[in-house]
Scaffold this active site. Sequence first.
Site, PDB file in Angstrom:
ATOM      1  N   SER A   9       0.864  -1.170   0.000  1.00 32.49           N
ATOM      2  CA  SER A   9       0.000   0.000   0.000  1.00 32.49           C
ATOM      3  C   SER A   9       0.902   1.222   0.000  1.00 32.49           C
ATOM      4  CB  SER A   9      -0.919  -0.075   1.221  1.00 32.49           C
ATOM      5  OG  SER A   9      -1.833   0.968   1.217  1.00 32.49           O
ATOM      6  N   HIS A  36      -2.875  -1.299  -3.030  1.00 30.12           N
ATOM      7  CA  HIS A  36      -3.922  -0.282  -2.830  1.00 30.12           C
ATOM      8  C   HIS A  36      -3.538   0.944  -3.639  1.00 30.12           C
ATOM      9  CE1 HIS A  36      -4.547  -2.046   1.451  1.00 30.12           C
ATOM     10  NE2 HIS A  36      -5.043  -2.832   0.523  1.00 30.12           N
ATOM     11  N   ASP A 129      -4.290  -4.445   6.193  1.00 24.49           N
ATOM     12  CA  ASP A 129      -4.667  -5.392   5.158  1.00 24.49           C
ATOM     13  C   ASP A 129      -3.461  -6.250   4.789  1.00 24.49           C
ATOM     14  OD1 ASP A 129      -6.338  -6.600   3.343  1.00 24.49           O
ATOM     15  OD2 ASP A 129      -5.948  -5.128   1.752  1.00 24.49           O
TER      16      ASP A 129
END
Lengths: 185, 280
Positions: A9, A36, A129
């Site tokens: 991310s 992401h 995540d």
Amino acid sequence: MLNIVIGGSAGSFPIVTNILAKLDKSFSYPMFLCLHRLKSVRTGFVEALRLKSSVPVFEPHDREPVINGHVYLAPANYHMYLTKGNTISLSTEEVVNHSRPSIDITFGSAAKSFGSKCVGILLSGANKDGAIGLKAMKDSGATIIVQSPQEAQVKTMPMAALKITEPDFVFTSSQIISYLQKLKE
Amino acid sequence: MFDENDIKLLIKALNDSGGYDFSNYSLKSFMRRVEKVLYDNKIDIYTLINAVKIDNVFLEQVVRDVTVNTTEIFRDPSVWQALKYMVLPRLHARKEINIWHAGCSVGMEVYSMEVLLCEAGLLENSKLYATDINTDVLLSAEKGVYSCRNSEEYMTNFRKALCVNPFNREEQINIPPQKYFDILPAKDEFRVKPFLLKKADFKKHNLVSEGNPFGIKYDIILCRNVLIYFNQNLQNKLFAQFWDYLSDDGILVLGIHESILGPLTAKYEKKGLIYQKKLI
Ligand SMILES: C[S@@+](CC[C@H](N)C(=O)[O-])C[C@H]1O[C@@H](n2cnc3c(N)ncnc32)[C@H](O)[C@@H]1O
């Protein structure tokens, strides 16, 4: 056949670009990226990754058969599941960990479908995540690597993984790259 | 937890008691949906199977809950650009344009189409038909009132879809969203303007079992992000049906990451992001 699955991310984009640039043209494993992205950067992401990559990068279609040596980037706003039949399936189910694509989903599907025939790598990021998915991969026999929190631009994501599972390696990005380069031998 | 056999029992119960055939849904994603239903209701699979056998209201609720309804205003703007520049211009000569949104969810795709048609001066001559298996989403679709939660994304989509010309990026196009939507953050309401409501015909329809819902030919069929939940057999069946239901030069629009694979590839020509019916 080994599958390489990478999640990241915030702060992971330069590392992924670097990995793709340094891979050998003859890199023969399929690689899956679940990254992401900012909501505003929906398009142009795959093009940006392609710029310096030495291997072909695609945003897959649903049911796309996987080709060795190709890199597949989870498309904006779709979860990317990896399947036993070596195809990719996409879904627009609910966001997971505020994310779609969610790394836990891609990692979790890799754990189920590939078992030990897989390397999971979790990079820099600002949320949790990926941790649970990485643990699932470890539990099903995969080799897992976490980017060293000292090096990661944002350490929340690597730290979250280290809290719940013990990776095979905690690597800096250059170690990750040389690990992947050696894989092909 | 449950296994594939349990899922088969559930699928049989949904079919026997409600006439809903999920046997050709993609098993993996269907199992995930069922997991969610079990979790949300705090029950196990056997309780679920028994409940759908005896309680029809609950069965209908389960059918609604297993569907995935994610959608957006002008989702994937490049598709709308393709429609605007590649498809709509040649429909100007038509007296009537028929458009079917198959799996329309809460209708955002339908209202996006109305906006696009309105800007092209084609709205009056257009008939919009929209169907879904889920009656809850159809009710919201008719109201055209949504939450503001994602309104920024909708506005970004709106601008890309309508105000950017991919063939001439210099071109300045200015269309204020307020022409079509009332955005009321204080009330958490994103409202479609009244003149766009009542234009489309929303109807409950099951793509698996019901054939052509309005019995006419369509110039454009949109079936986006629906077939990803179906298996290959069912996808092929639908590609064949859509071919039958399209007018001779009809267009099929799938989700941006969906494609026609298998035997029906021969019957469509892929033109960028859209599929053109091929007469053979
Ligand atoms: C992810 S939404 C897609 C909405 C919209 N087309 C879009 O792309 O933004 C999928 C929709 O398909 C509907 N659906 C699923 N199975 C169906 C069936 N058998 N017949 C009709 N609609 C169905 C669901 O209820 C859901 O609203």
